[in-house]
Motif scaffolding. Structure first.
Motif, PDB file in Angstrom:
ATOM      1  N   SER A 294       0.826  -1.205   0.000  1.00  0.00           N
ATOM      2  CA  SER A 294       0.000   0.000   0.000  1.00  0.00           C
ATOM      3  C   SER A 294       0.860   1.254   0.000  1.00  0.00           C
ATOM      4  CB  SER A 294      -0.923   0.007   1.231  1.00  0.00           C
ATOM      5  OG  SER A 294      -1.830  -1.054   1.178  1.00  0.00           O
ATOM      6  N   PHE A 295       1.955   1.235   0.767  1.00  0.00           N
ATOM      7  CA  PHE A 295       2.820   2.412   0.828  1.00  0.00           C
ATOM      8  C   PHE A 295       3.537   2.638  -0.503  1.00  0.00           C
ATOM      9  CE2 PHE A 295       6.525   4.899   2.422  1.00  0.00           C
ATOM     10  CZ  PHE A 295       5.785   5.964   2.940  1.00  0.00           C
ATOM     11  N   VAL A 296       3.918   1.554  -1.163  1.00  0.00           N
ATOM     12  CA  VAL A 296       4.541   1.679  -2.488  1.00  0.00           C
ATOM     13  C   VAL A 296       3.563   2.345  -3.467  1.00  0.00           C
ATOM     14  CG1 VAL A 296       5.420   0.393  -4.477  1.00  0.00           C
ATOM     15  CG2 VAL A 296       6.098  -0.270  -2.169  1.00  0.00           C
ATOM     16  N   LYS A 297       2.292   1.944  -3.404  1.00  0.00           N
ATOM     17  CA  LYS A 297       1.273   2.575  -4.260  1.00  0.00           C
ATOM     18  C   LYS A 297       1.160   4.067  -3.988  1.00  0.00           C
ATOM     19  CE  LYS A 297      -1.877  -1.366  -4.939  1.00  0.00           C
ATOM     20  NZ  LYS A 297      -3.242  -1.869  -4.639  1.00  0.00           N
ATOM     21  N   LEU A 298       1.222   4.436  -2.707  1.00  0.00           N
ATOM     22  CA  LEU A 298       1.097   5.852  -2.342  1.00  0.00           C
ATOM     23  C   LEU A 298       2.303   6.649  -2.838  1.00  0.00           C
ATOM     24  CD1 LEU A 298      -0.231   5.373   1.295  1.00  0.00           C
ATOM     25  CD2 LEU A 298      -1.550   6.144  -0.685  1.00  0.00           C
ATOM     26  N   LEU A 299       3.492   6.046  -2.782  1.00  0.00           N
ATOM     27  CA  LEU A 299       4.692   6.728  -3.281  1.00  0.00           C
ATOM     28  C   LEU A 299       4.640   6.934  -4.797  1.00  0.00           C
ATOM     29  CD1 LEU A 299       7.464   4.883  -1.220  1.00  0.00           C
ATOM     30  CD2 LEU A 299       6.760   7.266  -0.943  1.00  0.00           C
ATOM     31  N   LYS A 300       3.871   6.086  -5.478  1.00  0.00           N
ATOM     32  CA  LYS A 300       3.754   6.184  -6.939  1.00  0.00           C
ATOM     33  C   LYS A 300       2.399   6.748  -7.363  1.00  0.00           C
ATOM     34  CE  LYS A 300       6.873   2.294  -7.861  1.00  0.00           C
ATOM     35  NZ  LYS A 300       7.052   0.982  -8.542  1.00  0.00           N
ATOM     36  N   ALA A 304       0.110  14.533  -6.963  1.00  0.00           N
ATOM     37  CA  ALA A 304       1.312  15.043  -6.303  1.00  0.00           C
ATOM     38  C   ALA A 304       1.114  15.230  -4.802  1.00  0.00           C
ATOM     39  CB  ALA A 304       1.730  16.372  -6.936  1.00  0.00           C
ATOM     40  N   GLU A 305      -0.090  15.619  -4.397  1.00  0.00           N
ATOM     41  CA  GLU A 305      -0.362  15.823  -2.968  1.00  0.00           C
ATOM     42  C   GLU A 305      -0.188  14.527  -2.176  1.00  0.00           C
ATOM     43  OE1 GLU A 305      -2.162  16.942  -5.390  1.00  0.00           O
ATOM     44  OE2 GLU A 305      -2.579  19.079  -5.076  1.00  0.00           O
ATOM     45  N   VAL A 306      -0.613  13.419  -2.758  1.00  0.00           N
ATOM     46  CA  VAL A 306      -0.473  12.119  -2.083  1.00  0.00           C
ATOM     47  C   VAL A 306       0.997  11.722  -2.023  1.00  0.00           C
ATOM     48  CG1 VAL A 306      -1.139   9.687  -2.116  1.00  0.00           C
ATOM     49  CG2 VAL A 306      -2.774  11.427  -2.852  1.00  0.00           C
ATOM     50  N   ARG A 307       1.712  11.896  -3.144  1.00  0.00           N
ATOM     51  CA  ARG A 307       3.143  11.562  -3.158  1.00  0.00           C
ATOM     52  C   ARG A 307       3.914  12.438  -2.156  1.00  0.00           C
ATOM     53  NH1 ARG A 307       2.383  12.167  -8.654  1.00  0.00           N
ATOM     54  NH2 ARG A 307       3.940  13.830  -8.835  1.00  0.00           N
ATOM     55  N   THR A 308       3.522  13.683  -2.031  1.00  0.00           N
ATOM     56  CA  THR A 308       4.180  14.591  -1.076  1.00  0.00           C
ATOM     57  C   THR A 308       4.028  14.085   0.347  1.00  0.00           C
ATOM     58  OG1 THR A 308       3.783  16.508  -2.517  1.00  0.00           O
ATOM     59  CG2 THR A 308       4.253  16.960  -0.195  1.00  0.00           C
ATOM     60  N   ALA A 309       2.797  13.701   0.706  1.00  0.00           N
ATOM     61  CA  ALA A 309       2.548  13.186   2.062  1.00  0.00           C
ATOM     62  C   ALA A 309       3.306  11.891   2.303  1.00  0.00           C
ATOM     63  CB  ALA A 309       1.047  12.985   2.282  1.00  0.00           C
ATOM     64  N   ALA A 310       3.324  11.009   1.316  1.00  0.00           N
ATOM     65  CA  ALA A 310       4.012   9.720   1.469  1.00  0.00           C
ATOM     66  C   ALA A 310       5.531   9.919   1.549  1.00  0.00           C
ATOM     67  CB  ALA A 310       3.648   8.797   0.311  1.00  0.00           C
ATOM     68  N   TYR A 323      16.458  -2.383   6.980  1.00  0.00           N
ATOM     69  CA  TYR A 323      17.209  -2.044   5.762  1.00  0.00           C
ATOM     70  C   TYR A 323      16.829  -2.922   4.563  1.00  0.00           C
ATOM     71  CZ  TYR A 323      21.076  -2.488   2.470  1.00  0.00           C
ATOM     72  OH  TYR A 323      21.811  -2.591   1.331  1.00  0.00           O
ATOM     73  N   GLU A 324      16.770  -4.253   4.755  1.00  0.00           N
ATOM     74  CA  GLU A 324      16.589  -5.167   3.622  1.00  0.00           C
ATOM     75  C   GLU A 324      15.281  -4.917   2.888  1.00  0.00           C
ATOM     76  OE1 GLU A 324      17.120  -9.194   4.741  1.00  0.00           O
ATOM     77  OE2 GLU A 324      19.211  -8.951   5.373  1.00  0.00           O
ATOM     78  N   LEU A 325      14.178  -4.813   3.652  1.00  0.00           N
ATOM     79  CA  LEU A 325      12.887  -4.578   3.007  1.00  0.00           C
ATOM     80  C   LEU A 325      12.807  -3.181   2.420  1.00  0.00           C
ATOM     81  CD1 LEU A 325      10.438  -6.339   5.511  1.00  0.00           C
ATOM     82  CD2 LEU A 325      11.080  -7.078   3.209  1.00  0.00           C
ATOM     83  N   THR A 326      13.499  -2.233   3.043  1.00  0.00           N
ATOM     84  CA  THR A 326      13.512  -0.875   2.502  1.00  0.00           C
ATOM     85  C   THR A 326      14.157  -0.840   1.127  1.00  0.00           C
ATOM     86  OG1 THR A 326      13.603   0.122   4.712  1.00  0.00           O
ATOM     87  CG2 THR A 326      14.346   1.480   2.876  1.00  0.00           C
ATOM     88  N   THR A 327      15.328  -1.480   1.002  1.00  0.00           N
ATOM     89  CA  THR A 327      16.010  -1.486  -0.299  1.00  0.00           C
ATOM     90  C   THR A 327      15.220  -2.286  -1.342  1.00  0.00           C
ATOM     91  OG1 THR A 327      17.338  -3.357   0.483  1.00  0.00           O
ATOM     92  CG2 THR A 327      18.315  -1.170   0.636  1.00  0.00           C
ATOM     93  N   LYS A 328      14.572  -3.342  -0.880  1.00  0.00           N
ATOM     94  CA  LYS A 328      13.826  -4.198  -1.804  1.00  0.00           C
ATOM     95  C   LYS A 328      12.589  -3.504  -2.365  1.00  0.00           C
ATOM     96  CE  LYS A 328      11.518  -8.713  -2.043  1.00  0.00           C
ATOM     97  NZ  LYS A 328      11.160  -9.944  -1.301  1.00  0.00           N
ATOM     98  N   HIS A 329      11.874  -2.766  -1.499  1.00  0.00           N
ATOM     99  CA  HIS A 329      10.578  -2.226  -1.911  1.00  0.00           C
ATOM    100  C   HIS A 329      10.579  -0.711  -2.164  1.00  0.00           C
ATOM    101  CE1 HIS A 329       8.430  -6.003  -1.128  1.00  0.00           C
ATOM    102  NE2 HIS A 329       9.113  -6.106   0.003  1.00  0.00           N
ATOM    103  N   PHE A 330      11.390   0.045  -1.414  1.00  0.00           N
ATOM    104  CA  PHE A 330      11.244   1.504  -1.437  1.00  0.00           C
ATOM    105  C   PHE A 330      12.363   2.248  -2.147  1.00  0.00           C
ATOM    106  CE2 PHE A 330       8.819   1.077   2.840  1.00  0.00           C
ATOM    107  CZ  PHE A 330       7.686   0.672   2.153  1.00  0.00           C
ATOM    108  N   LEU A 331      13.557   1.647  -2.257  1.00  0.00           N
ATOM    109  CA  LEU A 331      14.699   2.400  -2.789  1.00  0.00           C
ATOM    110  C   LEU A 331      14.452   2.864  -4.219  1.00  0.00           C
ATOM    111  CD1 LEU A 331      17.454   3.486  -2.101  1.00  0.00           C
ATOM    112  CD2 LEU A 331      18.467   1.352  -2.910  1.00  0.00           C
ATOM    113  N   SER A 332      13.865   2.020  -5.022  1.00  0.00           N
ATOM    114  CA  SER A 332      13.566   2.411  -6.412  1.00  0.00           C
ATOM    115  C   SER A 332      12.561   3.567  -6.446  1.00  0.00           C
ATOM    116  CB  SER A 332      13.026   1.214  -7.197  1.00  0.00           C
ATOM    117  OG  SER A 332      11.833   0.717  -6.595  1.00  0.00           O
ATOM    118  N   CYS A 333      11.613   3.549  -5.507  1.00  0.00           N
ATOM    119  CA  CYS A 333      10.632   4.640  -5.427  1.00  0.00           C
ATOM    120  C   CYS A 333      11.317   5.953  -5.051  1.00  0.00           C
ATOM    121  CB  CYS A 333       9.554   4.311  -4.389  1.00  0.00           C
ATOM    122  SG  CYS A 333       8.582   2.852  -4.749  1.00  0.00           S
TER     123      CYS A 333
END
Length: 591
Positions: A294-300, A304-310, A323-333
């Motif tokens: 769900s958080f990945v969806k919000l980052l994408k 713009a208002e939603v992406r700003t909040a996320a 760290y591991e899950l962060t790099t796996k799911h969020f680093l590309s975002c």
């Protein structure tokens, strides 16, 4: 003598009573400002009348005069909330319900909200016997009123009424709230949704499952987005109560997932804005297993208002997943957000992403994040650059000053001449922290000239910050360094053709005098200050007087007598009146 005292007391009493009489008369006047003034002093009137007359005369009068301007009614509701003692305490507080009920039915939202706030205060002070006979009937009348205004007010009273109710009354209250949640008017359902999180905390667990959860599910699927967006805060409240309840928590999580994909961006925005709170409440395991997609969806998100909040919540969420899950799911975002088309998204990211460094550790920060930080430092939007600069200390603690200076210092030096003065100011404020880590040799080589150049900046706030910066650097590196590296160069500015540079010399002397000691002041600074009394610009001469006033505590007494005082006396005859004024002021301090 005693008679005089008695006459004085009687006279004061007459004046007080006369003032009270005027305030009471102003309650009846047609002039709105006079009525408002009198309403705001209702406490004074009530004290003068006493509890009995307040109950028998003032409260009935106020109950009849609630048809007034919104500003007056707002003030009246606010004052009545503080009237418990004025009517005689808990025994008589129920008498305040009559005017407050009328105000709760008003058209103006602000008046209703103040009236509900006052009613809650009354409820907390009310005796149990008066609850059954006065407060519960009031809640029922408001809940079943003909207009939406009374029903919206009623929603804000259930959380104070429920804990004090008998079992039968509690059942009736739950039934009334059920009706409000299914009301045809969106404003009523919105008020019911907004106050549900308060009711959740006082309802017994068995009824929370059987009665409140169905209401929560109903409101979270409402056709009005203004109602649905409140489901997020209710999710947090329910999860806090039932954090270990498997079925209830799964129901809450389903609602969160639905809201994060809601067709209305405002609902999705509320999920993003409260995501860190959700993670804290449900715990790391549920966050990892359910909330990450769900958080990945919000980052994408497309808005713009939603992406700003996320983007502003990335670090807070990553603390719960590691760290591991962060790099796996969020680093590309994060990499995508660094080049986001919206400057507000990039600014929100810059204000938060530096906090990832402690989570990643030294090696992974250098490998994965440092390049992103550098990109943000070079962003076209000044707020982005400013956000990065203000959070550099977090990165410095992780990777150390050597690597920071190696990778980011060139960009920092470049920003020291940024066209936005607030960016330059942020750099200046960061310099003392950086100096502690870099050491004196590295600082003198790379940053000293930068700090001195700021003294000639065209913006006064920058010059002022640069002077304070020199003071803080003296505290970091010591007096000997200051005498060698900055004091001679600062004092040399007194010969500059531009009077602003000469003024900077005086300001610097005033600031540095508290950290360099009396010997430097007497031997080096004072002779120069006295020399500047001959400056052709009056602004310089009267600032000399102000500087001397600062230096006086550190100047030798003999020097004050032999040199400073005669110099100031001469300035008393100056052609400029401001110079004469400050010379007299400093002489008065010196004497």
């Amino acid at each position: 003598m005693t008679d005089k005292k008695a006459d004085t007391k009687d006279g004061k009493k007459e004046v007080d009573l006369y003032s009270i009489a005027i305030l009471i008369d102003e309650l009846k006047t047609e002039e709105t400002n006079q009525r408002l003034n009198s309403i705001r002093r209702l406490g004074t009137i009530a004290k003068a009348l006493g509890p009995e007359r307040t109950r028998n005369e003032l409260i009935p009068f106020l109950s009849e005069t609630v048809d007034d301007e919104d500003e007056v009614l707002h003030a009246l509701a606010e004052e009545l909330g503080n009237f418990v003692d004025h009517v005689g305490g808990k025994e008589h507080v129920h008498l305040l319900l009559v005017p407050l009920e009328t105000l709760s039915n008003g058209e103006e939202t602000g008046v209703r909200e103040k009236a509900v706030e006052a009613l809650c205060k009354c409820a907390e002070a009310m005796l149990p016997k008066n609850f059954e006979t006065s407060f519960f009937p009031l809640v029922k009348r408001l809940s079943t009123g003909d207009w939406f205004s009374s029903k919206t007010s009623a929603c804000g009273l259930f959380h104070v009424a429920y804990p004090k109710a008998e079992e039968a009354t509690k059942k009736e209250l739950r039934s009334l709230y059920h009706a409000l949640c299914h009301d045809q008017t969106p404003m009523v359902r919105r008020s019911a949704a907004a106050n549900l999180k308060k009711l959740v905390k006082v309802v017994e667990k068995e009824y929370l499952m059987s009665d409140i959860m169905p209401l929560f599910n109903h409101l979270s699927k409402d056709d009005q987005d203004s109602v649905r967006l409140l489901a997020v805060e209710n999710c947090i409240a329910i999860a806090e109560v039932l954090v270990n309840g498997g079925e209830a928590l799964s129901g809450v999580m389903n609602t969160i997932l639905d809201c994060s994909s809601d067709k209305c961006w405002r609902v999705r925005y509320m999920v993003a804005e409260n995501f860190c709170k959700l993670c804290e409440v449900v715990g790391p395991e549920v966050t990892k297993s359910v909330l990450i997609p769900s958080f990945v969806k919000l980052l994408k998100d497309t808005e713009a208002e939603v992406r700003t909040a996320a983007a502003s919540k990335i670090t807070g969420v990553c603390k719960h997943i590691g760290y591991e899950l962060t790099t796996k799911h969020f680093l590309s975002c994060v990499k995508e957000l660094v080049t986001d088309s919206s400057q507000h998204v990039r600014a929100a990211l810059a204000s938060d992403v530096m906090g990832l460094a402690p989570i990643f550790g030294k090696e992974k920060t250098i490998e994965c994040l440092l390049e992103l930080f550098l990109q943000l430092l070079k962003d076209d939007f000044p707020e982005v650059r400013l956000s990065v600069i203000s959070k550099l200390e977090a990165v410095n603690k992780v990777i150390g000053h050597q690597l920071l200076s190696q990778h980011l210092l060139p960009a920092i030096v470049e920003l020291s001449e940024d066209r936005q003065w607030r960016v330059r100011l942020a750099i200046i404020e960061f310099i003392p922290q950086l100096a502690k880590q870099l050491g004196v040799e590295f600082f003198d080589e790379k940053l000293l000239n930068l700090c001195l150049n700021w003294l000639g900046d065209c913006v006064f706030s920058i010059r002022e910050a640069a002077i304070n910066n020199l003071k803080r650097l003296t505290e970091v590196f010591g007096l000997e360094w200051a005498q060698q590296s900055i004091i001679p160069k600062v004092l040399a500015l007194h010969e500059h053709s531009n009077y602003l540079y000469r003024m900077t010399t005086l300001y610097s002397i005033s600031a540095l005098s508290s950290v360099v000691g009396s010997k430097v002041v007497n031997d080096t600074m004072l002779p120069l200050v006295l020399k500047m009394t001959k400056d052709p610009v009056p602004n310089i001469r009267f600032n000399v007087c102000k500087t001397l006033a600062v230096l006086l505590p550190t100047i030798n007494h003999s020097v004050i007598t032999s040199t400073v005082r005669p110099t100031l006396t001469q300035l008393l005859s100056d052609n400029d009146r401001d110079v004469r004024y400050f010379a007299a002021q400093t002489l008065a301090i010196g004497s």
